[in-house]
Structures are given as C-alpha cells and as structure tokens.
Scaffold this active site. Sequence first.
Site, mmCIF file in Angstrom:
data_model
loop_
_atom_site.group_PDB
_atom_site.id
_atom_site.type_symbol
_atom_site.label_atom_id
_atom_site.label_comp_id
_atom_site.label_asym_id
_atom_site.label_seq_id
_atom_site.Cartn_x
_atom_site.Cartn_y
_atom_site.Cartn_z
ATOM 1 C CD GLU A 33 54.770 50.853 86.628
ATOM 2 O OE1 GLU A 33 55.740 51.334 85.356
ATOM 3 O OE2 GLU A 33 55.394 50.328 87.176
ATOM 4 C CG ASP A 35 46.832 55.604 85.348
ATOM 5 O OD1 ASP A 35 46.683 56.270 84.817
ATOM 6 O OD2 ASP A 35 45.896 54.947 86.737
ATOM 7 C CG LEU A 81 30.747 62.230 50.968
ATOM 8 C CD1 LEU A 81 31.079 60.934 51.850
ATOM 9 C CD2 LEU A 81 31.598 62.715 50.239
ATOM 10 C CD GLU A 110 38.064 55.822 52.768
ATOM 11 O OE1 GLU A 110 37.543 56.778 53.664
ATOM 12 O OE2 GLU A 110 38.482 56.122 51.906
ATOM 13 C CE LYS A 112 28.293 59.521 54.686
ATOM 14 N NZ LYS A 112 27.297 59.617 55.832
ATOM 15 C CG ASP A 114 26.053 57.886 61.443
ATOM 16 O OD1 ASP A 114 26.148 59.192 60.782
ATOM 17 O OD2 ASP A 114 24.400 57.433 61.577
ATOM 18 N NE ARG A 133 29.752 68.842 56.411
ATOM 19 C CZ ARG A 133 29.064 68.437 55.669
ATOM 20 N NH1 ARG A 133 29.312 66.498 55.717
ATOM 21 N NH2 ARG A 133 27.434 67.856 56.249
ATOM 22 C CD GLU A 170 31.466 61.410 60.729
ATOM 23 O OE1 GLU A 170 32.712 62.194 59.827
ATOM 24 O OE2 GLU A 170 30.726 62.228 60.360
ATOM 25 C CE1 TYR A 222 36.042 62.240 55.675
ATOM 26 C CE2 TYR A 222 35.746 61.017 57.673
ATOM 27 C CZ TYR A 222 35.568 61.635 57.386
ATOM 28 O OH TYR A 222 34.820 62.759 57.456
ATOM 29 C CE LYS A 285 36.817 58.819 51.042
ATOM 30 N NZ LYS A 285 37.512 59.307 52.016
ATOM 31 C CE LYS A 309 23.740 58.669 53.798
ATOM 32 N NZ LYS A 309 23.050 59.550 54.192
ATOM 33 C CB CYS A 403 -3.080 78.819 56.110
ATOM 34 S SG CYS A 403 -2.177 79.115 57.922
ATOM 35 C CB CYS A 406 -3.600 82.866 59.306
ATOM 36 S SG CYS A 406 -3.340 82.955 57.044
ATOM 37 C CB CYS A 421 -0.611 80.087 54.198
ATOM 38 S SG CYS A 421 -1.309 81.562 55.086
ATOM 39 C CB CYS A 427 0.506 84.386 57.600
ATOM 40 S SG CYS A 427 0.193 81.675 58.683
HETATM 41 P P1 AMP Z 1 26.697 63.623 54.409
HETATM 42 O O1 AMP Z 1 26.794 64.355 55.932
HETATM 43 O O2 AMP Z 1 25.808 62.807 54.054
HETATM 44 O O3 AMP Z 1 26.976 64.413 53.392
HETATM 45 O O4 AMP Z 1 28.259 62.853 54.675
HETATM 46 C C1 AMP Z 1 29.018 63.205 54.937
HETATM 47 C C2 AMP Z 1 29.560 62.876 55.202
HETATM 48 O O5 AMP Z 1 30.159 61.680 55.850
HETATM 49 C C3 AMP Z 1 31.156 63.569 55.180
HETATM 50 O O6 AMP Z 1 31.388 65.214 55.564
HETATM 51 C C4 AMP Z 1 31.443 62.763 56.784
HETATM 52 O O7 AMP Z 1 31.823 63.491 58.168
HETATM 53 C C5 AMP Z 1 31.258 61.163 56.702
HETATM 54 N N1 AMP Z 1 32.229 60.198 56.613
HETATM 55 C C6 AMP Z 1 31.782 59.456 57.507
HETATM 56 N N2 AMP Z 1 33.031 58.614 56.649
HETATM 57 C C7 AMP Z 1 33.991 58.898 55.781
HETATM 58 C C8 AMP Z 1 34.442 58.952 54.704
HETATM 59 N N3 AMP Z 1 34.830 57.799 55.156
HETATM 60 N N4 AMP Z 1 35.054 59.082 53.970
HETATM 61 C C9 AMP Z 1 34.270 60.892 53.749
HETATM 62 N N5 AMP Z 1 33.333 60.970 54.253
HETATM 63 C C10 AMP Z 1 32.711 60.255 55.361
HETATM 64 ZN ZN ZN Z 2 -1.242 81.586 56.903
#
Ligand code: AMP
Ligand code: ZN
Length: 668
Positions: A33, A35, A81, A110, A112, A114, A133, A170, A222, A285, A309, A403, A406, A421, A427
């Site tokens: 539907e 589509d 961060l 929150e 993070k 990736d 960014r 992200e 976020y 935060k 982390k 070195c 060199c 060096c 070099c």
């Molecule tokens: P870093 O690149 O290690 O300095 O971490 C900063 C990056 O974490 C930011 O630029 C965001 O892209 C990312 N990020 C992921 N989740 C979050 C979140 N919940 N709040 C803020 N930043 C976040």
């Molecule tokens: Zn050198």
Amino acid sequence: MTIKETIEALREELRKHNYDYYVLDHATISDYEFDKKLKELQELEAKHPEFFDSNSPTQRVGGEVTKNFETIVHEYRMYSLDNSYSKEDLQDWETRIKKLVDGDIQYTCELKYDGASISLTYEHGELARAVTRGDGFQGDDVTANIRTIKSVPLQLKGSDYPEKFDIRGEIILPFDGFNKMNQERIEMGEEPYRNPRNTASGSLKLQDSAEVAKRPLECFLYNITGTNLKIQTQIESLEKARAWGFKVPQVEKLAHSIEAVLEFVAYWDEKRHDLPYETDGVVIKVNNLYQQEELGYTSKAPRWAMAYKFKAEQVSTRLNSISYQVGRTGAITPVANLEPVELAGTTVKRASLHNADQIEKLDVRVGDDVYVEKGGEIIPKILGVDLSKRSETSQPTIYISKCPECGTELVRREGEAQHYCSNYNGCKPQIIGRIQHYISRKAMDIEGLGGETVALLVNEGLISNYSDLYELTKEAVIPLERMAEKSAENLIKGIELSKNIPFERVLFALGIRYVGETVAKKLAKHFKEINAIASATEEDMVNVDEIGVRIAESVGAFFSSEVNLHIIERLQQFGVQLELSEQQLQGQTNLLEGDIVVVSGVFEIVSRNELKKLIEDNGGKVSSSISSKTSYIVAGANMGPSKKEKANHLGISMLSENEFLQKVKFSN
Ligand code: AMP
Ligand code: ZN
C-alpha cells in the site's frame, strides 16, 4: 480537491506512515500500500513540478549526486566530550562543577551511541540543512544524503517548535542492517565492511544519495541547540524532540546523585549487549540548561557533560616484532606488530607501545603473549604480558638508540617521554610528514593533493619543504605515477587556493612542535603577523594567555633556524597569508588588556557568547570561576546567590551588561 491539495494530503499521509514505521517501529500500512501511494505521489509531482518540495516523502529515495560537499561553518560549535573511566573520575567532575554553579545538580544519563555525529538545522519546522561534525567548527553539507534516512523528519510534528534551531545526533547502523549489507556484499564477491560505526560514517560522504537511501541507517537525536528555545532542562529537550517527531531512544534517566549515575552505568554495561546497535559508554549531562550555560565550555568540550566509557574488550595474542616509526616532529613511536587477532569487530595487527618507558614498565618482549585492548576509534593498546607463557630464553627489549630512517643518534630531553630524531632537515619521514601536515584538512586543506602524492613528490626530488609546493607546475607533476592531466590541474589549483587560508591556520600548518590549532589561534590573534612572532622573546610569548614556557621555547627554536626563516620568506613571496586580514583585525582592541572577567547570569542586549567574544576581541580573558584574580564580573539577571556572595566576600566589582558594553565602546 485541487491537485495541490491532493499532493499535500498524500505527503501528509506518507509522512505519518514513515513516522510510525521508522520512529515508532510500528507499521500501520502494508509495504504494498505504501509503495502504491508513493508512486501515486511521484507521478503527480512529476506532472506538476510547480509543487516541488525538497522535503516531500518522495525525496527520501535520493538521486541527487554531490561531487564536492560544501563546507559549512557551524553556527554553534560541535564539541567533543571529556571522558571518564571510574567512580573517582565522576566524583572529581562533580566537585569541579559544584564550584562553578549554584544549587542542586541533577544529571541526565543517556547512552553514547557509536556512529557519526550530525547537526541538523530546522527552519519553520522543515529540515533545512544537515552538516557533519568535521573539525567541530565546520563540516560538510550532507543534506541530500541525510534526507534519505527515514527516521530523520523532513517536516516536524506539532507547532510548538522554535522557528529555527539545530539538533545534534548520531547516525548509526544497527547490527541487523549492517549484517544484511555484509551478506549482500559477500554474495557479490565483495569485501565485507569492517564495523557498523565506520560504515555509517562512510555512508554520509557517498556521492550518490540513492546509494545512501539503500542503507538501513538511523538517526538518534540527543541535543537541541539554539537561542530562545524556551526549554529548561535536558530531559525536557529530549521529550520535546520526541514530540516533534525525532527518534530519541527511550533510555534516559534523571539521576539525583553520582551514585545514581553509576547505577545507570552498571546496568547498561551489562544490558548493552542486548541492544540492536553499538554503544561505547554513557553520556552524563547536567540537566538544568541554565546551569549548563553557567558552566560553559573548555577549549574542547562542555564542562556540563561527561562521557563514561565502558571497559573495552580485551584479547591476548603474540607479539611478533617491534618496529619504530618516525613522526613529522621527529618523535619516535614504538609499534607492536602482532599476530592478527579479532577484537571488537576488527582485525588487530598492530598496537602502539607509546615510548621507551612504557616498554620498560610493561617489560614487553618479542615472543611474548600480550593482552590487547581496543575501545572506539583509539589505536589498540597493550595492557600487559602473560608471564606464564614467556619462554625461558626471552631477552629484555633494548630500545633503539639511532633513528631507523636516517641513522642519527636519538635524543631524549629531560622530562620528555619520547625519543626524538633531531635531523630536522634531513630525515625523510619528518620532511614528508611535515608537508603532509601542511596540506591536511585542518591546516591548508589543499584539495587534489594527498599524503601519498606528497611522499612521491619528495621521493622524486620535486619538493623538499612546503614552500616548494608553490613552484610546482602541471608539466612537472604529470610524469608522476598515476597522475593524469586533470588531477595535475586540480593539484596546482588546490595549491593556488591555499593562498587564501587565513593566517592562524597557516601558523598551525607550519608544524611547529606544540603549536596546535588553539595555540596557533592565540598567537595569531596576539601578534597579528608572522614577523612579530619571529622576533618575539620567550618572555613576550609567555605573557600571552595560555602560552607556557614549553611552547615559547619551541616557537623560539623554530624561528631561530635560518632554514625555516628562508622557507617563511618564500611563503611570503608566494602570497601565503602571514598576517591577519583587515576583516580579522576589525573590532580587535587592547581595551581590556590584563582583565580577567567572569560572565554570569542572563543578558538582554547581546548573548552570552557574544559577550565572551567581546571580552576576547578587546584583549581580555574570560574565566569561568570567581577568584581573587578576577578583575570584575559582568553580571546579568539571575546571577546565583553563592556567586554574589563570593564576589562580595572577595570585594570584586560587578558590572551590568550596559556598563560593560560602554567600557568596550560597543554599538549595535
Ligand atoms: P568523542 O567523539 O569521543 O569526543 O565523543 C563525543 C561524541 O559522542 C559526540 O560528538 C557525539 O557524536 C557522540 N554521542 C553519542 N551519543 C551521545 C549522547 N547521548 N549525547 C551526546 N553526545 C553523544
Ligand atoms: Zn631521522
């Protein structure tokens, strides 16, 4: 219904289904539907181009091809961060921020995510722009690609959104979609992608947006940024974002103490393995946005946020050999060559050993079984040795003394971890590295010239320092390997264009040890032209805010070299910017020289950021906390009671916004 109304009704309906499916994960219509309706809309739009709308659901399929992504300066800088790894780190952070703000502090926790960060700008409820960014100050306009990501709203829901704002998030690739993409690639006989994060970030820069549309990318939001937002807390901004139609995972928690933050961390450290996407930690935060403003930013990151982390994954593998790399500054880095091993989704073959002390401390030896750790994008690191597996004939590692490139005797100055060096002009890796740094994106950003070509140019004897670039001709480079007429032209054009790069970036590009982007900016702003820096004494330099002895010595050494002075002279002759432009000099005075100023409260005539800029432009220094060194406070409305008390106690005077603006002769 008129045609226009029909088109709009269809768009509205498709938008709703999109939202239900991609943001709420809940289908309300069959694919068939959907589509059919999409096709109907496509046909109507094709027949009536006068009703074209770049944010119509039909635009999600992509098709726009971008050759060169336009560079866009972020209206609000995209910071990184600060990282924390332990309870103690978080407690230290809390102690620091409690000194800077009044009242109770609550935290939002929150995940993070990736992936690749993105900044979306909305105007009148419509997606206006999407920018990567980049270096935090400026990124690439990838709007055409972002438009194809179905969970990014092209038009917002409701009506209470600000007229204009940025929202940060992200771009991620969930495991499912990633695995499916790889399956298809393997079937086609292609190499599978390494990991979701790099694939997501690579997708943003694909030239064909129709290709991006095929990838199952998602966008998690976020942070809302802007002025006059009428939002009080981070939690509220997440809720608002959800209400406007953004995808915001429902995982945040409001914590009233660091203990509660740690509970959230502990919970997700376990549970994250069940999530359908990658996370590498938690972001904490300060919830109250007014407190966030009071806290402000360091040169790299907000003071009001902290990443925690998760502990990285580890494996053990054999250390086959140690090799030594020479960097552009002559610094030697020992590198461990490992028996390849799978770790966190990638094959690890090499790891950094940092320096001689590290090797000694860990007592790593060739032939050992070593523990390797990898987190995020960081180069894998060796944590230790499995001594139970060490062979009896094993010998301690002896660090090199010459070195490897060199043959020069290495030096290690007192207090420094790295061996160097010192053969600055002879070099090879230093010569090549320096020119590669000069042309790099954050420096002279020379398009059409890559690191490998630089190495080739040096090896062929066409250049031996960055000033030689400006004498290159098309005819001279065409004979190079893999150099076509067109690419030779682009190379020469890129070099020519670099003559427009502003002074502070040229200064950074010179590659003076310890002169990073921030220091280069400071020096450029203070001294205004290269000759003033070259003739400055160490004392002159140390008097500049944030310039220490180490930097001053290094700058001094750079300009005391005849060779360097000659190179600079050549750059000057070729027309490279070696002084601030007229435009940059505008508004710069010494009215506040020596003043250390704290800004606190809410302002009416100029924004807090403008105030800070005025202080710096007029030669003053902005400080975030009140101390006996503070010259005065620019106080707006709502300045916190404990700050007031502290100011009174120390006898520091307070200026109103108006008084301050008069002081710097500000006029609108
Ligand atoms: P870093 O690149 O290690 O300095 O971490 C900063 C990056 O974490 C930011 O630029 C965001 O892209 C990312 N990020 C992921 N989740 C979050 C979140 N919940 N709040 C803020 N930043 C976040
Ligand atoms: Zn050198």
